[in-house]
Write an enzyme that holds these catalytic residues in place. Structure first.
Site, short mmCIF file in Angstrom:
data_model
loop_
_atom_site.label_atom_id
_atom_site.label_comp_id
_atom_site.label_asym_id
_atom_site.label_seq_id
_atom_site.Cartn_x
_atom_site.Cartn_y
_atom_site.Cartn_z
N ARG A 51 0.83 -1.20 0.00
CA ARG A 51 0.00 0.00 0.00
C ARG A 51 0.87 1.25 0.00
O ARG A 51 1.92 1.29 0.67
CB ARG A 51 -0.89 -0.01 1.25
CG ARG A 51 -1.92 1.10 1.35
CD ARG A 51 -3.01 0.97 0.33
NE ARG A 51 -4.19 1.77 0.67
CZ ARG A 51 -5.20 1.96 -0.16
NH1 ARG A 51 -5.20 1.41 -1.38
NH2 ARG A 51 -6.25 2.67 0.20
N THR A 84 -8.76 0.50 -10.39
CA THR A 84 -8.22 -0.70 -9.73
C THR A 84 -8.37 -1.95 -10.61
O THR A 84 -9.16 -1.98 -11.53
CB THR A 84 -8.86 -0.89 -8.33
OG1 THR A 84 -8.63 0.29 -7.58
CG2 THR A 84 -8.32 -2.07 -7.58
N GLU A 108 -5.90 3.94 -7.50
CA GLU A 108 -7.08 4.55 -6.89
C GLU A 108 -8.10 4.94 -7.94
O GLU A 108 -8.75 4.09 -8.48
CB GLU A 108 -6.71 5.73 -5.98
CG GLU A 108 -7.63 5.95 -4.79
CD GLU A 108 -9.12 5.99 -5.04
OE1 GLU A 108 -9.77 4.94 -4.82
OE2 GLU A 108 -9.68 7.05 -5.38
N ASP A 161 -7.84 8.24 -0.19
CA ASP A 161 -8.55 7.21 0.58
C ASP A 161 -8.49 7.49 2.09
O ASP A 161 -9.15 6.82 2.88
CB ASP A 161 -7.98 5.81 0.31
CG ASP A 161 -8.65 5.12 -0.88
OD1 ASP A 161 -9.54 5.73 -1.48
OD2 ASP A 161 -8.28 3.98 -1.19
N SER A 196 -7.96 1.00 2.86
CA SER A 196 -8.42 0.48 1.58
C SER A 196 -9.66 -0.38 1.78
O SER A 196 -10.03 -0.71 2.92
CB SER A 196 -7.30 -0.35 0.96
OG SER A 196 -7.76 -1.08 -0.14
N SER A 197 -10.27 -0.76 0.67
CA SER A 197 -11.35 -1.76 0.69
C SER A 197 -10.95 -2.98 -0.13
O SER A 197 -11.76 -3.89 -0.30
CB SER A 197 -12.62 -1.17 0.09
OG SER A 197 -12.99 -0.01 0.77
N GLY A 209 -13.56 -1.67 -7.23
CA GLY A 209 -14.89 -1.17 -6.92
C GLY A 209 -14.97 -0.29 -5.69
O GLY A 209 -16.06 -0.02 -5.20
N GLY A 210 -13.81 0.15 -5.16
CA GLY A 210 -13.86 0.98 -3.96
C GLY A 210 -14.54 0.20 -2.84
O GLY A 210 -14.44 -1.02 -2.78
N1 GLU Z 1 -8.51 2.98 -3.68
C1 GLU Z 1 -9.52 2.00 -3.45
C2 GLU Z 1 -9.15 1.11 -2.29
O1 GLU Z 1 -8.02 0.92 -2.01
C3 GLU Z 1 -9.79 1.14 -4.62
C4 GLU Z 1 -10.46 1.91 -5.70
C5 GLU Z 1 -11.24 1.08 -6.64
O2 GLU Z 1 -11.40 -0.11 -6.45
O3 GLU Z 1 -11.69 1.64 -7.59
O4 GLU Z 1 -10.01 0.59 -1.65
#
Ligand code: GLU
Length: 607
Positions: free
Chosen positions: A139, A427, A447, A467, A491-492, A513-514
């Site tokens: 990360r 992502t 991101e 984030d 993060s997710s 997908g965030g």
């Molecule tokens: N930056 C996001 C994360 O680390 C991921 C973004 C995405 O999946 O579009 O959770």
């Protein structure tokens, strides 16, 4: 500890002795947890059957939902050129990790909007020979001089999200290459330099702009305002280059050649590092405080994976700084209290229960999860099966609870939940199984789409620092995910490997997908494990996501029809585009079955 002893000096050894799981530990954990059948309901009153059924090809397969099939090895990735590069490496006898590196470098080139060496990622790796599972953290970090008010404007308000994204301030110190290098030391078979050849060849000879890349360029209002990106992605007349246009990227080929020959160190010190720092500090918008020392100091980390039993299986993923595994495992742990297998797949009843479990998980995630090297994250308490059984009691089969609160036991922390912005979805995720049974899940990211839009030496720099929570405090209480120097933003991302009762991997999955990643992964796992879907069906199935607010149903899919029933159960329902990129492999008695998300351009390829 063999795997970790060979780690590079840039790979900080984890603090606890139990830094990684082993096959034996995993099986023991599963048996032990199932033995607590009263606590972790596994559906049968008698002795638990730990020889779990392996996911099978489901009876309702249709032609279009047929998984890819292979016997020896397989890679599933977001672009055909990347999957082909990975397959080429597997055919040469490369390991899963070797294939992942080759595919990732090609993804950087052909899907530049999503991931690359200018960003970071998380990798969960299972070694067949040793039975070890290691979670690698690549990360991005905030520069050492970053302070909690980084994204606060002159009035004390959070900066508008996209204002913060574009330019230098959002760029975190990239972690991908250090992580891949460390993992390669432990799990690589082919020489490091070989793994860069497919991407170097494509960068020099050119590749065809895909429909998705073209659409992303055309839709972006910021990209063309940066000289380097404009010159590369747009025609001299200022039009987004058309799909099918051959794109050559000599600076990127040169960058990769240097890293291939000299190792990741050539990125973190010397000319490339100088150019990165010059670019972010010299950005016309929001110049950064990043220094060459920040790059030189970057360390990837080997962390203990997080694992929790789910019915007959053990689900393992990535610990903080991502919330991916904590929220996925909490959701599943809560859902164990309900017999989802007895409910019709994708019925309102099933979607209701999954959405309610997800609400509870998000309430905890939003409050407690951040970089555990900076903030004490109560991981054990959050994943305690007894706690999850208690949380499940808040779910009524007939009525939505509305907004969930974080767990009582944990409420003493004094932390406030950070706000999370809507964002452009980017992502990438790839899954690999090699001929030796080594299995890996890699989710990597810059991101948002095209990251910070800053380009250097042929690659884009991330905007991962957005984030972080923009506001460091809420109602006087500190937010766990506030900005701090050297810290990793929450993060997710949820690269996930599922094991059966004897510790053999049966499923590997992840997605972009965030925050919705968590819902995408949960849906796919339940599809295979509870509803017997084959992996392609499970990946393709319509999405439903709850992040402790409205229940989002995927626009333009049959699941929209659930709206009235869910509203009658008390859900606020929104219909939304839910842009996943699930790439998954099921390891079954019939061989390897691959799933590639029809919402993207990916492929699962194998032999
Ligand atoms: N930056 C996001 C994360 O680390 C991921 C973004 C995405 O999946 O579009 O959770």
């Amino acid at each position: 500890m063999a795997a970790l002893q060979t780690a590079s000096k840039h790979m900080r050894a984890p603090r606890q002795a139990a830094s990684k799981g082993s096959r034996r530990e995993l099986a023991r954990a599963l048996v032990g947890a199932l033995a607590l059948a009263g606590l972790v309901a596994c559906g049968s009153g008698g002795a638990p059957n730990v020889a779990a059924p392996r996911p099978q090809s489901g009876p309702e397969s249709t032609q279009s939902n047929e998984p890819a099939r292979a016997k020896r090895h397989m890679i599933a990735a977001a672009n055909p050129l990347a999957a082909e590069a990975g397959l080429e490496i597997l055919r040469e006898g490369g390991s899963a990790l070797d294939a992942a590196i080759a595919a990732q470098m090609v993804l950087n080139l052909v899907e530049p909007q999503s991931s690359g060496i200018g960003g970071g990622g998380f990798l969960v790796h299972f070694s067949e020979a040793s039975g070890d599972i290691v979670a690698y953290d690549g990360r991005e970090t905030a520069p050492a001089t970053a302070t909690p008010d980084r994204f606060v404007d002159a009035n004390g308000e959070a900066m508008p999200f996209f204002d913060a994204v574009v330019g230098g301030l959002s760029v975190g110190v990239p972690g991908l290459l250090r992580m891949l290098e460390a993992a390669h030391r432990n799990h690589g078979k082919l020489p490091w330099r070989r793994l860069f050849e497919p991407a170097i060849g494509l960068a020099e000879n050119g590749f065809s702009i895909s429909a998705r890349l073209h659409t992303s360029i055309a839709a972006d209002t910021h990209l063309g305002t940066f000289d380097a990106a404009r010159a590369y992605f747009f025609t001299p007349a200022g039009e987004a280059k058309a799909a099918g246009t051959t794109l050559v990227n000599r600076p990127f080929a040169e960058t990769l050649r240097t890293i291939a020959e000299e190792g990741a160190g050539a990125f973190y010190a010397g000319e490339i590092a100088r150019d990165i720092v010059r670019t972010v500090r010299g950005a016309a918008r929001h110049p950064s405080d990043m220094t060459e020392d920040d790059l030189a100091a970057y360390e990837a980390k080997a962390r203990a994976p997080l694992c929790l039993p789910y019915r007959f299986w053990l689900v393992c993923g990535m610990p903080p700084p991502t919330s991916g595994a904590i929220a996925t495992l909490q959701t599943l742990g809560i859902l164990q209290e309900f017999d989802l297998g007895a409910l019709k797949p994708d019925s309102a009843r099933a979607v209701h229960l999954i959405a309610e479990a997800s609400r509870l998980a998000f309430a905890d995630r939003d409050t407690f999860v951040a970089d555990s090297d900076f903030v004490p994250v109560p991981v054990a308490a959050l994943l305690d099966p007894r706690y999850l059984v208690e949380r499940a009691k808040a779910i009524s089969p007939d009525r939505s609870m509305g907004r969930a609160a974080p767990g009582d036991v944990l409420a003493q922390s004094g932390l406030a939940a950070g706000a999370e912005s809507e964002r452009g979805i980017s992502t990438t995720h790839l899954s690999v199984v090699d001929a030796g049974g080594n299995t890996l899940a890699l989710t990597s990211s810059i991101e948002g789409t095209f990251g910070s839009r800053l380009m250097v030496r042929g690659f884009l720099l991330n905007n991962q620092l957005t984030d972080f929570s923009f506001l460091p405090e809420r109602d006087g209480a500190p937010v766990a995910n506030r900005v701090e120097g050297g810290k990793r933003p929450r993060s997710s991302m949820a690269p996930t490997i599922v094991f059966d009762g004897s510790g053999r991997p049966v499923l590997v999955v992840g997605s972009p997908g965030g925050p919705s990643i968590i819902g995408f992964v949960v849906k796919t796992l339940i599809g295979v494990l509870d509803w017997g879907r084959n992996i392609q069906e499970a990946v393709a199935a319509a999405h439903f996501v709850n992040r402790n607010g409205a229940t989002d149903l995927e626009l333009g899919t049959p699941i929209e029809a659930l709206k009235p029933e869910l509203e009658a159960l008390g859900h606020e329902v929104t219909l939304r585009v839910l842009s996943s990129g699930l790439h998954a492999i099921a390891i079954t008695e019939d061989g390897l079955l691959g799933g590639a998300d029809p919402r993207r351009e990916g492929r699962a390829l194998g032999d």
